[in-house]
Design a protein around this motif. Structure first.
Motif, PDB file in Angstrom:
ATOM      1  N   GLU A 140       0.835  -1.206   0.000  1.00 21.60           N
ATOM      2  CA  GLU A 140       0.000   0.000   0.000  1.00 21.60           C
ATOM      3  C   GLU A 140       0.874   1.262   0.000  1.00 21.60           C
ATOM      4  O   GLU A 140       0.609   2.213  -0.725  1.00 21.60           O
ATOM      5  CB  GLU A 140      -0.912   0.038   1.237  1.00 21.60           C
ATOM      6  CG  GLU A 140      -2.026  -0.987   1.215  1.00 21.60           C
ATOM      7  CD  GLU A 140      -3.007  -0.779   0.072  1.00 21.60           C
ATOM      8  OE1 GLU A 140      -3.215   0.373  -0.349  1.00 21.60           O
ATOM      9  OE2 GLU A 140      -3.562  -1.770  -0.416  1.00 21.60           O
ATOM     10  N   LEU A 141       1.914   1.263   0.827  1.00 22.92           N
ATOM     11  CA  LEU A 141       2.756   2.454   0.934  1.00 22.92           C
ATOM     12  C   LEU A 141       3.631   2.627  -0.305  1.00 22.92           C
ATOM     13  O   LEU A 141       3.860   3.747  -0.750  1.00 22.92           O
ATOM     14  CB  LEU A 141       3.631   2.374   2.183  1.00 22.92           C
ATOM     15  CG  LEU A 141       2.869   2.411   3.512  1.00 22.92           C
ATOM     16  CD1 LEU A 141       3.812   2.274   4.684  1.00 22.92           C
ATOM     17  CD2 LEU A 141       2.066   3.683   3.662  1.00 22.92           C
ATOM     18  N   GLU A 142       4.101   1.501  -0.861  1.00 20.71           N
ATOM     19  CA  GLU A 142       4.913   1.577  -2.086  1.00 20.71           C
ATOM     20  C   GLU A 142       4.112   2.223  -3.202  1.00 20.71           C
ATOM     21  O   GLU A 142       4.632   3.027  -3.972  1.00 20.71           O
ATOM     22  CB  GLU A 142       5.333   0.168  -2.543  1.00 20.71           C
ATOM     23  CG  GLU A 142       6.440  -0.455  -1.734  1.00 20.71           C
ATOM     24  CD  GLU A 142       7.824  -0.096  -2.271  1.00 20.71           C
ATOM     25  OE1 GLU A 142       7.995  -0.050  -3.486  1.00 20.71           O
ATOM     26  OE2 GLU A 142       8.712   0.140  -1.443  1.00 20.71           O
ATOM     27  N   SER A 143       2.826   1.864  -3.303  1.00 23.33           N
ATOM     28  CA  SER A 143       2.048   2.342  -4.453  1.00 23.33           C
ATOM     29  C   SER A 143       1.761   3.837  -4.378  1.00 23.33           C
ATOM     30  O   SER A 143       1.372   4.436  -5.372  1.00 23.33           O
ATOM     31  CB  SER A 143       0.733   1.561  -4.579  1.00 23.33           C
ATOM     32  OG  SER A 143      -0.093   1.844  -3.482  1.00 23.33           O
ATOM     33  N   VAL A 144       1.930   4.471  -3.202  1.00 22.58           N
ATOM     34  CA  VAL A 144       1.749   5.927  -3.150  1.00 22.58           C
ATOM     35  C   VAL A 144       3.086   6.643  -3.027  1.00 22.58           C
ATOM     36  O   VAL A 144       3.139   7.812  -2.669  1.00 22.58           O
ATOM     37  CB  VAL A 144       0.836   6.367  -1.991  1.00 22.58           C
ATOM     38  CG1 VAL A 144      -0.576   5.941  -2.238  1.00 22.58           C
ATOM     39  CG2 VAL A 144       1.335   5.838  -0.679  1.00 22.58           C
ATOM     40  N   GLY A 145       4.188   5.915  -3.288  1.00 21.62           N
ATOM     41  CA  GLY A 145       5.477   6.602  -3.361  1.00 21.62           C
ATOM     42  C   GLY A 145       6.191   6.761  -2.036  1.00 21.62           C
ATOM     43  O   GLY A 145       7.039   7.631  -1.898  1.00 21.62           O
ATOM     44  N   ILE A 146       5.844   5.951  -1.011  1.00 18.07           N
ATOM     45  CA  ILE A 146       6.632   5.955   0.214  1.00 18.07           C
ATOM     46  C   ILE A 146       7.563   4.753   0.163  1.00 18.07           C
ATOM     47  O   ILE A 146       7.109   3.624   0.033  1.00 18.07           O
ATOM     48  CB  ILE A 146       5.725   5.875   1.468  1.00 18.07           C
ATOM     49  CG1 ILE A 146       4.833   7.112   1.549  1.00 18.07           C
ATOM     50  CG2 ILE A 146       6.565   5.748   2.733  1.00 18.07           C
ATOM     51  CD1 ILE A 146       3.880   7.097   2.720  1.00 18.07           C
ATOM     52  N   ARG A 147       8.854   5.017   0.234  1.00 24.08           N
ATOM     53  CA  ARG A 147       9.832   3.922   0.173  1.00 24.08           C
ATOM     54  C   ARG A 147      10.394   3.725   1.571  1.00 24.08           C
ATOM     55  O   ARG A 147      11.003   4.631   2.134  1.00 24.08           O
ATOM     56  CB  ARG A 147      10.966   4.276  -0.797  1.00 24.08           C
ATOM     57  CG  ARG A 147      10.477   4.616  -2.199  1.00 24.08           C
ATOM     58  CD  ARG A 147      10.177   3.359  -2.982  1.00 24.08           C
ATOM     59  NE  ARG A 147       9.680   3.654  -4.312  1.00 24.08           N
ATOM     60  CZ  ARG A 147       8.392   3.649  -4.630  1.00 24.08           C
ATOM     61  NH1 ARG A 147       7.491   3.412  -3.714  1.00 24.08           N
ATOM     62  NH2 ARG A 147       8.000   3.893  -5.865  1.00 24.08           N
ATOM     63  N   LEU A 148      10.220   2.538   2.124  1.00 23.43           N
ATOM     64  CA  LEU A 148      10.627   2.297   3.500  1.00 23.43           C
ATOM     65  C   LEU A 148      12.034   1.717   3.575  1.00 23.43           C
ATOM     66  O   LEU A 148      12.376   0.799   2.837  1.00 23.43           O
ATOM     67  CB  LEU A 148       9.654   1.317   4.170  1.00 23.43           C
ATOM     68  CG  LEU A 148       8.198   1.783   4.216  1.00 23.43           C
ATOM     69  CD1 LEU A 148       7.317   0.709   4.804  1.00 23.43           C
ATOM     70  CD2 LEU A 148       8.053   3.058   5.007  1.00 23.43           C
TER      71      LEU A 148
END
Length: 358
Positions: A140-148
């Motif tokens: 979910e976070l990857e698809s909105v451009g948050i890279r952990l």
């Protein structure tokens, strides 16, 4: 072939970005969701409903967030403050995320938008549920451009007016090639700076740009660089409810990278989690000293790791840097104590500084 795959990835990233842009129609105003930034750092709690985010907030801070044994107890963003080592860390208890949050399910978009503004993300996971939650949330976070827990790809990219595409690399590339880079660039259009009008529909390619690869990056990372609105942030995976699983399983989870195991119900391991959080935030405390007096250890100045004397001056008063003559520093960042230093000297944790004006 890999070219075709790279091209499809570029198209996917482009269409995904268009999907995520909010619709232009004036929708009815809902109640505000984001909370004003306060304190020295900001930490967002992200996780599925009923993993113990609100219980954690109530334990760590003096704020009581409503907690109950049903899902979606928390409906808006509830802020609390952790006081630790003299720093005020703002902790945000966000509503639970469900699958499809990036498309706006269950207020998922607002939750993720708030998470983008944080310095560190704490991903709360239920230790009894296995690994499913972690991969779903990361997706979910990857698809909105948050890279952990990733760093920014070391690629220099600059669109130009003319001169074609100049492509160079300082390392051997195994995942990208010049042809693939050109194909990806031809998929994208660059909006003029200053929010000008986008180009008319039609061929929206980048034909002139400088590209320099300084590390071996994948096509996905190159697309991230072109799009340019990606957020790279550290993430701490916190497995809650370890009192309900076997000791071997706890041991296995605790040994994973970037992971901490806790139990909010039995208050286990919370102090270690705070230590880890402090490391991930990379904050430093700096104490000030007046001439002829002892240092003031009650009130520290909290700055980011790698802050210089100039940052300290700005934090004390904005006109101080212009009247700065030299500073005396005691602590681990100097060769001997006290040492006379200039504005560019890098401060370390728990240094003491005395600033001398002109």
């Amino acid at each position: 072939t890999e070219y075709h795959l790279g091209l499809l990835k570029a198209k996917l990233a482009k269409y995904r970005a268009q999907l995520l842009e909010p619709s232009k129609s004036a929708s009815s105003k809902g109640e505000g969701f984001d909370v004003m930034k306060s304190g020295d750092a900001r930490v967002a709690l992200i996780g599925f409903p009923s993993v113990g985010k609100s219980t954690f907030l109530s334990l760590m801070t003096s704020t009581a967030s409503e907690a109950a044994s049903y899902e979606f107890t928390t409906l808006t963003c509830i802020p609390g403050v952790i006081e630790y080592k003299g720093a005020n860390i703002q902790l945000l208890d966000l509503p639970g995320i469900i699958e499809g949050a990036a498309q706006g399910k269950g207020r998922g978009r607002q939750v993720i938008a708030v998470a983008r503004t944080a310095d560190v993300v704490i991903m709360m996971l239920d230790a009894t549920k296995g690994e499913v939650q972690r991969s779903l949330l990361e997706k979910e976070l990857e698809s909105v451009g948050i890279r952990l827990n990733k760093h920014k790809p070391n690629i220099y990219f600059k669109p130009k007016k003319g001169g074609g595409i100049s492509f160079n690399s300082t390392v051997t590339l195994t995942q990208c090639s010049e042809k693939l880079v050109q194909l990806i660039l031809h998929e994208y259009s660059i909006l003029p700076k200053g929010g000008g009008r986008p180009q008319p529909p039609g061929p929206s390619e980048i034909f002139n740009a400088e590209v320099l690869f300084r590390e071996d990056c994948s096509p996905d990372e190159f697309i991230d660089v072109i799009v340019g609105n990606r957020v790279y942030m550290p993430c701490l995976y916190v497995y809650n409810k370890i009192d309900q699983i076997s000791m071997e399983e706890v041991d296995r989870l605790a040994r994973k990278p970037n992971s901490v195991v806790i139990s909010c119900g039995m208050k286990l391991n919370l102090d270690y989690l705070l230590e880890m959080l402090w490391e991930y935030l990379a904050l430093t405390c700096i104490y000030t000293k007046k001439r002829g007096q002892r240092p003031d250890f009650t009130d520290a100045i909290i700055l980011r790791k790698g802050a210089s004397v100039e940052h300290v001056c700005h934090r004390i008063h904005r006109s101080l840097a212009s009247q700065f003559k030299y500073a005396l520093v005691w602590g681990t960042s100097t060769k001997y104590s006290p040492q006379r230093v200039g504005l560019t000297h890098t401060m370390e944790h728990e240094d003491v500084i005395q600033i001398v004006k002109k």
